[in-house]
Design a protein around this motif. Structure first.
Motif, short mmCIF file in Angstrom:
data_model
loop_
_atom_site.label_atom_id
_atom_site.label_comp_id
_atom_site.label_asym_id
_atom_site.label_seq_id
_atom_site.Cartn_x
_atom_site.Cartn_y
_atom_site.Cartn_z
N SER A 94 7.79 10.36 6.31
CA SER A 94 7.16 12.51 5.64
C SER A 94 5.76 12.37 6.06
N ASP A 95 4.75 12.19 5.66
CA ASP A 95 3.08 11.67 5.52
C ASP A 95 3.06 12.23 7.89
N TRP A 96 3.69 11.23 8.08
CA TRP A 96 2.36 11.46 9.14
C TRP A 96 3.92 11.91 10.44
N ASP A 97 5.11 12.14 10.15
CA ASP A 97 5.69 13.06 10.72
C ASP A 97 6.21 12.10 11.93
N VAL A 98 6.44 11.19 11.36
CA VAL A 98 6.79 9.81 12.80
C VAL A 98 8.10 9.74 13.11
N PRO A 99 8.35 9.82 14.63
CA PRO A 99 9.76 9.84 15.31
C PRO A 99 10.27 8.51 14.37
N ALA A 159 15.08 4.10 6.13
CA ALA A 159 14.57 5.42 6.36
C ALA A 159 14.20 5.21 4.97
N GLU A 160 14.18 4.41 3.36
CA GLU A 160 13.73 4.76 2.51
C GLU A 160 12.37 3.75 1.98
N LEU A 161 12.84 2.84 2.50
CA LEU A 161 11.36 2.30 2.80
C LEU A 161 9.95 2.54 3.76
N TYR A 162 10.72 3.43 4.68
CA TYR A 162 9.27 3.58 5.15
C TYR A 162 8.99 5.45 5.23
N GLN A 163 9.52 5.92 4.52
CA GLN A 163 9.97 7.26 3.85
C GLN A 163 8.19 8.00 3.94
N PRO A 164 7.34 7.45 2.64
CA PRO A 164 5.89 7.37 3.23
C PRO A 164 5.16 8.14 4.67
N ASP A 210 0.72 -1.20 -0.23
CA ASP A 210 0.06 -0.39 0.55
C ASP A 210 1.03 1.12 -0.11
N LEU A 211 2.51 1.09 0.86
CA LEU A 211 2.90 1.98 0.56
C LEU A 211 3.74 2.40 -0.56
N GLY A 212 3.65 1.38 -1.51
CA GLY A 212 3.74 1.57 -2.73
C GLY A 212 4.89 0.38 -3.59
N HIS A 213 5.60 -0.41 -2.57
CA HIS A 213 6.42 -1.03 -3.05
C HIS A 213 5.79 -2.14 -3.34
N ASP A 240 -4.34 -0.04 10.80
CA ASP A 240 -3.90 1.62 11.55
C ASP A 240 -2.54 1.38 12.00
N ASP A 241 -2.16 0.61 13.16
CA ASP A 241 -1.19 1.60 13.79
C ASP A 241 0.20 0.73 13.01
N PHE A 242 0.23 0.14 12.13
CA PHE A 242 0.96 0.35 11.05
C PHE A 242 1.09 1.68 10.34
N MET A 243 0.06 1.67 10.04
CA MET A 243 -0.17 3.32 8.66
C MET A 243 0.47 4.08 10.00
N SER A 244 0.02 4.48 10.67
CA SER A 244 0.60 5.89 11.47
C SER A 244 0.78 5.24 13.02
N PRO A 245 2.37 4.72 13.38
CA PRO A 245 2.92 4.37 14.31
C PRO A 245 3.27 5.91 15.50
N ASP A 246 3.69 5.61 16.80
CA ASP A 246 3.99 5.99 17.71
C ASP A 246 5.22 6.23 17.37
N LYS A 247 6.00 5.58 16.81
CA LYS A 247 6.81 5.44 16.51
C LYS A 247 8.05 4.43 15.26
#
Ligand code: UDX
Length: 431
Positions: free
Chosen positions: A195-200, A187-192, A21-24, A164-171
């Protein structure tokens, strides 16, 4: 990117579908032929909201499943998301994970250049250093930190909200021991998400990353056990723990979440992870007092619930209803469910147990074939001399006149889900 995920269980399937779903482009690898065929047909066997639509949307295009580990060599990185079951002493059995590591190692042996293997499965630091990495090195003929990268990237997915937890994790925790290539790939894999959710993102060592998962789950389990311990004290003094917890939660340092007191925690993670951490500590000659206490209190809660039933009814030879069998609402999963010790305790007392759960009855019937399973809460309550509420299915809050059909209207509520009413003897476990 081109990602492979070895293990198509609950975590692996969620990962595979979400990465697609993230495009990979995702290759899911599993040794079970049927699982692979079903994934390729766009189906899963897992009850997880939002998962099936993604699998059916991407199957055959950006999500391909196979039983052949050789496929991982054509991908940029490989996740190991294989289950790590518990042994009798609480320690984990890494044999499935090691078999997968061996298969992956063999698959990348002839690959030119670097391949990153990411451990998603929950294992203690020593298992990674002493078993997973040597297995990968031996099978691939590659050296860790050279043509082989090994990273640790634990998951914090909850059942019922895994997508949901995968798509908007706390960290996002990435343990690499300073391997820059591994860090860049992840970092490239999780980039979406980043950058979209500001996930730390937490960049740390592999051993630390592995421990973060255990510490996270143990802290949450202990938080519930502490509110249950306080709850047991409150009950003795006629104090409502929920009112106490609500005020406690307003303190930022405490937080309002995970303060629902009751019959305790179950599931696939908390029982297993606390037991594994305790077993590991003990092998290092450290007796972890807080972890021990968290587990002990969790064992006590179902016994206290049974004790409250005893205060009202001698259940021997009597029909007793158990409302809820799943370890939490919204799932058919009964792993670690508090319903099990409650049923066992009732059976020990000679009660005729009749249980109801909207999803989990079939699974419980495999483990407890000798109790009766009702088709509705009303049917379970009909003629019962006592009832125990063990899972907080929202529908249980609506039960009302159904209690009139009990032979003796006594309910012990382990989840603060039952509504009190005239004529019903109601006992809250910690309130
Ligand atoms: C948990 C973690 O939340 C997740 O981050 C990790 O990856 C896996 O383990 P899960 O097992 O799906 O997720 O369930 P969760 O919603 O956390 O609940 C666990 C148990 O604690 C359930 O039995 C629930 O009923 C109980 N619980 C939870 C309480 O008793 N009180 C609470 O306040 C919260």
């Amino acid at each position: 990117m081109n990602v492979s995920v070895v293990g198509s269980g609950y975590v692996g399937t969620t990962l595979a579908a979400c990465f697609a779903d993230l495009g990979h482009d995702v290759t899911a690898v599993d040794i079970d032929k049927e699982t692979v065929e079903r994934l390729n047909a766009g189906e899963t066997t897992i009850h997880e909201p939002g998962l099936d639509p993604m699998v059916s949307a991407y199957a055959g295009s950006s999500l391909q499943a196979t039983t052949d580990h050789a496929a991982v060599a054509d991908t940029d990185l490989t996740f190991l998301a294989v289950g790590t079951p518990a042994r009798r002493d609480g320690s984990i059995d890494p044999s499935g994970l090691l078999a997968a590591a061996e298969d992956v190692g063999e698959a990348i042996a002839d690959k030119d250049g670097y391949h990153l293997v990411v451990v998603k499965s929950t294992v203690l630091p020593d298992v990674i250093d002493d078993e997973v990495i040597p297995t990968l090195e031996e099978a691939s003929g590659k050296t860790d930190g050279e043509k082989l990268g090994v990273a640790v990237n634990p998951e914090f997915l909850r059942e019922g909200s895994a997508v949901d937890d995968f798509m908007s994790p706390d960290k996002i925790v990435i343990g690499t021991d300073g391997d820059g290539r591994a860090l860049d790939l992840l970092a490239e894999l999780y980039q979406p998400l980043i950058s979209d959710w500001d996930v730390p993102t937490v960049e740390t060592g592999r051993r630390e990353a592995a421990m973060i998962k255990y510490a996270n789950n143990t802290f949450l389990a202990a938080k519930i056990s502490l509110i249950n311990d306080l709850g047991n004290i409150c009950k003795e003094f006629g104090v409502d723990t929920y009112e106490v917890a609500e005020a406690m939660g307003m303190d930022d340092r405490i937080g309002e979440k995970f303060l629902n007191s009751g019959v305790g925690w179950g599931g696939s993670c908390f029982p297993k992870d606390t037991a594994a951490l305790r077993a590991a500590a003990q092998t290092a000659n450290y007796d972890p007092a807080m972890v021990n206490a968290a587990i002990e209190i969790n064992d006590v809660q179902p016994q206290r619930l049974l004790g409250l039933i005893d205060e009202h009814v001698d259940v021997e030879g009597k029909r007793v209803a158990v409302l809820g069998l799943a370890f939490k609402p919204g799932t058919d999963d009964i792993r670690g469910s508090r319903a099990k010790p409650v049923i066992e305790g009732l059976q020990d007392r000679g009660a005729d147990v009749v249980a109801y759960d909207p999803l989990a009855a079939d699974k419980m019937a495999e483990e407890f074939p000798n109790i009766e399973y009702a088709d509705s809460a009303a049917e379970a309550l009909d003629g019962a001399h006592a009832a125990a509420a063990v899972t907080d299915w929202p529908a249980f809050a609506e039960l009302n006149t159904e209690f009139d059909e009990m032979a003796n209207p006594v309910v012990v509520d382990g989840r603060r889900i039952i509504s009190r009413r005239e004529g019903l003897t109601y006992e809250g476990l910690t309130w």
